[in-house]
Write a protein that holds these residues in place. Sequence first.
Motif, PDB file in Angstrom:
ATOM      1  N   ASN A  68       0.758  -1.333  -0.074  1.00  0.00           N
ATOM      2  CA  ASN A  68       0.091  -0.124  -0.200  1.00  0.00           C
ATOM      3  C   ASN A  68       0.827   1.323   0.022  1.00  0.00           C
ATOM      4  OD1 ASN A  68       0.277   0.866   3.058  1.00  0.00           O
ATOM      5  ND2 ASN A  68      -0.567  -1.354   3.303  1.00  0.00           N
ATOM      6  N   HIS A  89      -4.288  -4.185  -1.691  1.00  0.00           N
ATOM      7  CA  HIS A  89      -3.696  -4.561  -2.935  1.00  0.00           C
ATOM      8  C   HIS A  89      -3.371  -3.414  -3.717  1.00  0.00           C
ATOM      9  CE1 HIS A  89      -3.413  -6.768  -6.492  1.00  0.00           C
ATOM     10  NE2 HIS A  89      -4.558  -5.950  -7.283  1.00  0.00           N
ATOM     11  N   ASP A  91      -2.561  -2.413  -6.911  1.00  0.00           N
ATOM     12  CA  ASP A  91      -2.972  -2.020  -7.972  1.00  0.00           C
ATOM     13  C   ASP A  91      -4.030  -0.670  -7.991  1.00  0.00           C
ATOM     14  OD1 ASP A  91      -1.283  -3.584  -9.286  1.00  0.00           O
ATOM     15  OD2 ASP A  91      -3.048  -4.793 -10.207  1.00  0.00           O
ATOM     16  N   ASP A  92      -5.048  -1.072  -6.855  1.00  0.00           N
ATOM     17  CA  ASP A  92      -6.136  -0.071  -6.513  1.00  0.00           C
ATOM     18  C   ASP A  92      -6.113   0.542  -5.172  1.00  0.00           C
ATOM     19  OD1 ASP A  92      -7.012  -2.146  -5.217  1.00  0.00           O
ATOM     20  OD2 ASP A  92      -9.029  -2.616  -6.570  1.00  0.00           O
ATOM     21  N   GLN A  93      -5.416  -0.053  -4.362  1.00  0.00           N
ATOM     22  CA  GLN A  93      -5.070   0.525  -2.988  1.00  0.00           C
ATOM     23  C   GLN A  93      -6.313   0.104  -2.199  1.00  0.00           C
ATOM     24  OE1 GLN A  93      -2.285   1.841  -1.596  1.00  0.00           O
ATOM     25  NE2 GLN A  93      -1.439   0.803  -3.326  1.00  0.00           N
ATOM     26  N   ARG A  94      -7.245  -0.659  -2.654  1.00  0.00           N
ATOM     27  CA  ARG A  94      -8.484  -1.155  -1.909  1.00  0.00           C
ATOM     28  C   ARG A  94      -8.161  -2.383  -0.812  1.00  0.00           C
ATOM     29  NH1 ARG A  94     -12.966  -2.244  -6.136  1.00  0.00           N
ATOM     30  NH2 ARG A  94     -14.407  -2.298  -4.322  1.00  0.00           N
ATOM     31  N   GLU A 111     -14.511   1.042  -4.218  1.00  0.00           N
ATOM     32  CA  GLU A 111     -13.616   1.487  -5.280  1.00  0.00           C
ATOM     33  C   GLU A 111     -13.413   3.033  -5.459  1.00  0.00           C
ATOM     34  OE1 GLU A 111     -12.878   0.867 -10.157  1.00  0.00           O
ATOM     35  OE2 GLU A 111     -14.536  -0.213  -9.156  1.00  0.00           O
ATOM     36  N   ARG A 115      -7.877   6.231  -9.649  1.00  0.00           N
ATOM     37  CA  ARG A 115      -7.160   5.081  -9.284  1.00  0.00           C
ATOM     38  C   ARG A 115      -6.183   5.441  -8.304  1.00  0.00           C
ATOM     39  NH1 ARG A 115      -2.111   3.039 -10.813  1.00  0.00           N
ATOM     40  NH2 ARG A 115      -2.225   0.688 -10.822  1.00  0.00           N
ATOM     41  N   GLN A 116      -6.068   4.657  -7.235  1.00  0.00           N
ATOM     42  CA  GLN A 116      -5.384   4.934  -6.125  1.00  0.00           C
ATOM     43  C   GLN A 116      -5.434   6.090  -5.146  1.00  0.00           C
ATOM     44  OE1 GLN A 116      -0.944   3.953  -6.894  1.00  0.00           O
ATOM     45  NE2 GLN A 116      -1.478   1.935  -7.083  1.00  0.00           N
ATOM     46  N   ARG A 119      -6.287   5.077  -0.049  1.00  0.00           N
ATOM     47  CA  ARG A 119      -5.355   4.234   0.425  1.00  0.00           C
ATOM     48  C   ARG A 119      -5.717   3.911   1.732  1.00  0.00           C
ATOM     49  NH1 ARG A 119      -3.195   8.418  -2.935  1.00  0.00           N
ATOM     50  NH2 ARG A 119      -1.726   9.317  -1.297  1.00  0.00           N
TER      51      ARG A 119
END
Length: 637
Positions: A68, A89, A91-94, A111, A115-116, A119
């Motif tokens: 993260n 994760h 890729d998307d920081q979820r 979501e 993107r990101q 965080r």
Amino acid sequence: MPRISPYGTWTSPISAADVAAAGGGAQWLDVVDGEAWWAEARPAEGGRLALVRADGTEMLPAPWNARNRVHEYGGRPWLVIGRSLYFTHWDDQRVYVRDLDSGDVSPVTPEPGVRQGVRYGDLRRGTSGEVWAVRETSTGPRRTDIRRDLVAFAHSEIRSLAASHHFLTAPQLSPDGRHAAWLGWDHPAMPWDETELCVAEVRLDGSFGPHRVLAGGAGVSVCQLEWESPSALLALADPEGWWNLHRITLDGTSTALAPAGKELGGALWKIGSRWFTPLGEGRYAVLDSGRLAVLDEHARTVTGVAPELTEWAAALAPYGDGVAGIASGPDRESAVVRVDFASGEVTPVVTSAEVPPAAYLPVPQERVFPGPDGERIHAYLYPPANADFAGPDGELPPYVVHVHGGPTGRNYPTLDMDFAYFTSRGIGVVAVNYGGSTGYGRAYRERLREEWGVVDVRDCVVVARALVAEGLADPARLAIRGGSAGGFTSAAAMTMDRTFGAGTVKYPILDLAGWTGEGGETHDFESRYLDGLIGPMPRARERYVERSPLTHAHALAGPVLFLQGLDDQICPPDQADRFVKSLRGKGIPYAYLTFDGEQHGFRKAATMITALEAELSFYGQVFGFDTPGVPKLELQR
């Protein structure tokens, strides 16, 4: 008999690919149901952070990547509650949850619109099966447009708990469930300058009451806390100038358990780091300047354990009658190990990677060099080492001064395959813990206060010249190398001193005024770092200009090699781009390699290989020796 060959030309069994393979390793270790789990970096998989168990089972297979971006350096990325594995994760920081029975993975947090753009990090167990964490939300286009709060989530429902400070660690729940404790700090302080230990009541509905500060603040740093009982916490704090272990009761009474001039904590670059863990009956496993020790509060002693392991990651966890952790030594790479305190036995939890024969590895030598004002400059010397070769009579080896990052970081006397790549070819390395490094107390750390670009450069120069004076290093073949803050010091030395004939500058800071919140070229966590290292704006503005390597690019003492990740959010490529542009057509040899998809520090095996071979070729061309077996780096002017 060893073959006589010029230093730098020796052939070695240690390839750049070997170094890249060793560039992963374990991190974020914990013990789940009596078994060690840890995150594991995979350079061969693009730097993916997998999650593995001691029995070899991969608990988080590809494509999941448990990293993260909280504070950009990341925080504790995984947590197991019952049969549920929660993780962040990349890729998307979820945050996602994996059912450990079925293997199914599903998202927990929403979501983000960008993107990101949201965080999470430092995952902790909360009330009623909830997960508590730090949430970091991007609020605008600038890298410093960030808001943080403490949150709870379960079953896709998320709620805010508190936002006491601009920077936070996740709350930890007291044993009786009635209180939560966390650390917080605000600009311009960094967490090793001062933090506050906060406590709040946990109400019946799960919300937090108003927080109060139990410890820290006003020049005191608390770097780790753990609940000991419903009415007391354990905390590493440095009110006397050293991170010592304290018991702090809910009325604010603080007691040092074994006061000493020992550094039992460290710089909180990654939230969730763990330098100590209770063992029971007044005993605690601690890290004494990175080495494992047992603190006995009754005897008020700190006693070293397993001295052959000279660096432990801040990831200690109770394990049977001892602890599990991630450790390395002068003759072994970092690996997950278990120490039994009753017997003193050290047992690998997993077999560590095979290392080259000792005949090709340098033995780090701990050295202390006198500074010009009587200060002690700490360093570790890695001489050339290769059983198959020796240098010609009368020839001295080239030496590379390695500058650690941070600058609030440090080097340890351990096997470093990066160093061994050079030493096994006849190039010495010296790793300098210049003023500002951790491990030697606050006073040593604060030698760098408003003196960055002066004390660090001077200390590296003093060490290099001392090696020359001792007849160990060739004065005409001295180089300096470093990444991030070490890249700044390397570039500063190359532009404001004439000691070094070559410099390798990796993902650096080159324009100090730009590398601030005002300049917009760095991230929020470090955007006020330079207030302490250089001085507050606008009072110190001229100092920012004068100490910036970019200001003195025309005065380079010799050739430079720049290595830069194009996705770096901490030291973005903007500054290296400008520096290199200023060199074009000036007749100064240089090379500039950029790497797509790399962030701050290289994680991909292909990048590591290219960068290391380029560096070796660079030194060979500058210092006039052949480098067999590596592609020739093209230098520009």
